[in-house]
Design a protein around this motif. Structure first.
Motif, short mmCIF file in Angstrom:
data_model
loop_
_atom_site.label_atom_id
_atom_site.label_comp_id
_atom_site.label_asym_id
_atom_site.label_seq_id
_atom_site.Cartn_x
_atom_site.Cartn_y
_atom_site.Cartn_z
N ARG A 339 -12.25 0.03 34.04
CA ARG A 339 -12.76 1.31 34.55
C ARG A 339 -12.54 2.49 33.61
O ARG A 339 -13.32 3.43 33.57
N GLY A 340 -11.46 2.46 32.82
CA GLY A 340 -11.11 3.64 32.05
C GLY A 340 -11.74 3.71 30.67
O GLY A 340 -11.78 2.71 29.95
N GLU A 458 -4.88 1.15 39.97
CA GLU A 458 -5.06 2.60 39.88
C GLU A 458 -4.00 3.22 38.97
O GLU A 458 -4.30 4.08 38.14
N LEU A 461 -4.71 2.27 35.32
CA LEU A 461 -5.86 3.06 34.87
C LEU A 461 -5.42 4.48 34.50
O LEU A 461 -5.77 5.01 33.44
N ARG A 462 -4.63 5.11 35.38
CA ARG A 462 -4.18 6.49 35.15
C ARG A 462 -3.36 6.54 33.86
O ARG A 462 -3.51 7.44 33.04
N LEU A 465 -5.59 6.34 30.83
CA LEU A 465 -6.34 7.58 30.57
C LEU A 465 -5.40 8.64 29.96
O LEU A 465 -5.79 9.35 29.03
N GLN A 482 -11.95 12.19 29.79
CA GLN A 482 -11.51 10.94 30.44
C GLN A 482 -12.55 10.53 31.47
O GLN A 482 -13.10 11.38 32.17
N ASP A 484 -13.52 7.63 34.58
CA ASP A 484 -13.29 6.46 35.45
C ASP A 484 -14.66 6.02 35.95
O ASP A 484 -15.29 6.70 36.76
N ARG A 486 -15.46 3.72 37.85
CA ARG A 486 -15.41 3.20 39.23
C ARG A 486 -16.23 1.94 39.40
O ARG A 486 -16.68 1.60 40.48
#
Ligand SMILES: Cc1cc2nc3c(=O)[nH]c(=O)nc-3n(C[C@H](O)[C@H](O)[C@H](O)COP(=O)(O)OP(=O)(O)OC[C@H]3O[C@@H](n4cnc5c(N)ncnc54)[C@H](O)[C@@H]3O)c2cc1C
Length: 562
Positions: A339-340, A458, A461-462, A465, A482, A484, A486
């Motif tokens: 996702r990132g 999640e 991913l954070r 980023l 940045q 995402d 999704r």
């Protein structure tokens, strides 16, 4: 019945099935490969391999109608009108999404080996030790040392370009000459390494012939031309596909029978003999059912399809699917978190150009939780970046005339793009199972996919980023954004698990050589067998595991163990 009896049967002719076929045939076994799709012969069946862009009505983009009819597959970057004939269209092979899951498939001889992006990294010892050490999934029954010689064996045959970088987290292999970083990629790499001495980005490793070896040229494979039109099928055989490499090698032995249009419905368990004796197929064209028999069966239909076939292989002994004594078949599905991503610009370097379309990027092996658990999430992610200049002709100017022409004769400014490939944790709740009522055209139950992200994804991913932004900042990048996406699971096309390997038959389906605990003449060596996902691309590991498993199967046959 003679033409229905073989030494070995392989289900599927993609990346892993092609390897099973080559190894079994080369070791002298009469082998039947059953493939549900049509035949695709190297070069003869690549209709767009030489088509120039201007001959595509939409210059390679998708017609709106095709996109609207195919919301799932059209989300894949490679589904364009130069290669859509190698992808499964949404309505042709329906499945049921309990949660959004983009299942991207290629049903033809060669499977997705024609379409893949060819990035191949070895998994490291930390990937095989991870689940046992950190207490998730189950412990792998093998370690890096078990698979390392098979990585070498596969790399030499397929041809892998790369640099020997000496990184523990990304073991070196048998490499052809590497591709090169461009100037800005080198600058970014050096600056990040200056700020983070343990984060060494390296040039990607990919299954392209940068310098074909005699065994490649003997197969008619040639040097990569950096056209980046790979998904059309390569007329030079310069990237690895089953069609250009493993299947021709299998055929050359005289031991291969390839049967396209053969939808494997189930494996046949003979209750009287107490073993699997063969497979049941439905002819894709005539819809007739036929049975084939062999001493050993390799299931290589790709991760979720292998789950489907095994779940559909029901008998008195195995009412819930073949080998499913513990009820875990179809569970612990995992995938890669894609996702990132980040994009940024970098000033200057306008006197620097690069040539060709390099088929790989710059990559950084995972640096999170490598030697011990240190974050508030499990495992980590691999990061990729590339730097490039804006297109020629992209300049916009209100004036027409010489200034406009002049501006458009130059490449644009430099930009940097970074993305993640995150490990996800195999969980009981992420599963596939058979629908009770809906079948496909060939009488196979439709697969229900119940797979989603969790809090761990999640957090990872954070972290990517934030770390990505910090790294790009340290490299002097500006306008860092940045993103995402999704996107749903599945679009990574790295789905794994459901028939996992393990040490204990109570908690796993396969043993250390990919043999079903309960049916030792059945081997599953595609993504379904993976205990965890690592952060590296998976297909090289499927190939190495397959070659290793065939070696075991042939040894067992010789000893009379099957
Ligand atoms: C666009 C794209 C990019 C990718 N990039 C990479 C990458 O860079 N690196 C990487 O490691 N991986 C990548 N992958 C993933 C890679 O393609 C897969 O991991 C790999 O192909 C899996 O091999 P497989 O043999 O399990 O399955 P496949 O190659 O999909 O082959 C399975 C075969 O089984 C057949 N089959 C299915 N069901 C049945 C049945 N019931 N009966 C008979 N036959 C059946 C199918 O038709 C197919 O031919 C990418 C994939 C795509 C599409």
């Amino acid at each position: 019945m003679n033409d229905h009896n073989y030494d070995a049967i392989v289900v599927g002719s993609g990346i892993s099935g092609g390897w099973a076929a080559k190894e079994l045939c080369e070791k002298g076994l009469k082998t039947l490969v059953l493939e549900r799709g049509r035949n695709v012969t190297h070069k003869d069946d690549y209709p767009t391999m030489h088509t120039p862009p201007w001959e595509f009505p939409l210059r390679g983009q998708l017609p709106l109608e095709l996109r609207q009819e195919n919301p799932v597959v059209s989300r894949c970057y490679a589904f364009k009108d130069d290669a859509d004939h190698f992808f499964v269209k949404d309505k042709e092979h329906p499945y049921i999404q309990d949660k959004p899951f983009d299942w991207i498939r290629g049903y033809q001889v060669g499977g997705k080996s024609l379409l893949w992006a060819r990035q191949v990294q070895r998994w490291s010892k930390y990937d095989f030790e991870g689940p046992g050490r950190d207490g998730f999934a189950v412990d792998w029954p093998i370690r890096y040392e078990d698979i390392a010689p098979w990585y070498s064996y596969v790399e030499r045959f397929i041809g892998v370009s790369g640099n020997k970088d000496g990184l523990e987290t990304l073991p070196d292999g048998e490499f052809l000459p590497p591709w090169e970083m461009n100037k800005v990629e080198r600058i970014v790499q050096e600056r990040i390494l200056g700020a983070y001495p343990d984060r060494k980005f390296v040039i990607g490793r990919c299954a392209h012939l940068t310098k074909p070896q005699p065994h490649h040229t003997a197969q008619g494979r040639g040097q990569c031309m950096a056209r980046s039109l790979c998904q059309r099928g390569c007329p030079f055989g310069a990237y690895f596909s089953s069609n250009s490499s493993t299947l021709p090698a299998a055929a050359a032995t005289g031991n291969l029978t390839l049967r396209p249009h053969s939808v494997v419905h189930s494996l046949i368990y003979d209750d009287a003999k107490g073993k699997v004796t063969g497979v049941r197929i439905v002819d894709a064209l005539s819809k007739e059912t036929t049975e084939y028999f062999a001493k050993v069966i390799f299931v290589n239909a790709s991760a979720l399809n292998s789950n489907l076939i095994l779940l559909n292989s029901r008998s008195e002994r195995f009412p819930n699917g073949l080998g499913n004594d513990n009820g875990l078949l179809g569970t612990h599905i995992a995938f890669h978190n894609y996702r990132g991503s980040l994009s940024a610009s970098i000033e200057g370097h306008l006197d620097s150009y690069y040539y060709g379309r390099r088929p790989t990027a710059v990559m950084l092996p995972n640096f999170r939780n490598v030697k011990r658990q240190e974050m508030d999430f499990l495992r980590g992610y691999m990061s990729f970046y590339s730097a490039g200049r804006g297109s020629w002709g992209a300049a916009r100017n209100e004036d027409f005339g010489p200034d406009f022409k002049e501006a458009n004769s130059e490449a644009g400014p430099w930009g940097v793009y970074m993305m993640m490939q995150g490990e996800t944790i195999p969980k009981l709740s992420n599963r596939v199972y058979l629908d009770d009522t809906q079948q496909d055209e060939w009488g196979m139950p439709q697969l229900r996919v119940d797979v989603g992200y969790d809090d761990n994804d999640e957090k990872s991913l954070r972290d990517f980023l934030d770390q990505g932004a910090e790294m790009l900042e340290s490299a002097g990048c500006k306008n860092i954004r940045q993103n995402d996406s999704r996107q749903a699971p599945g679009l990574d096309i790295h789905e794994m698990g459901g028939v996992r390997m393990g040490r204990d038959p109570k908690t796993s389906l396969l043993g250390s050589h990919h043999q079903m605990h309960a049916c030792p003449n059945v081997y599953v060596t595609d993504g379904a067998s993976m205990t965890s996902t690592g952060t590296q691309n998976p297909s090289l590991t499927y190939m190495a595991c397959t070659a290793r498993a065939v070696d075991h199967a042939v040894g067992a046959l010789k000893k009379g163990d099957m």
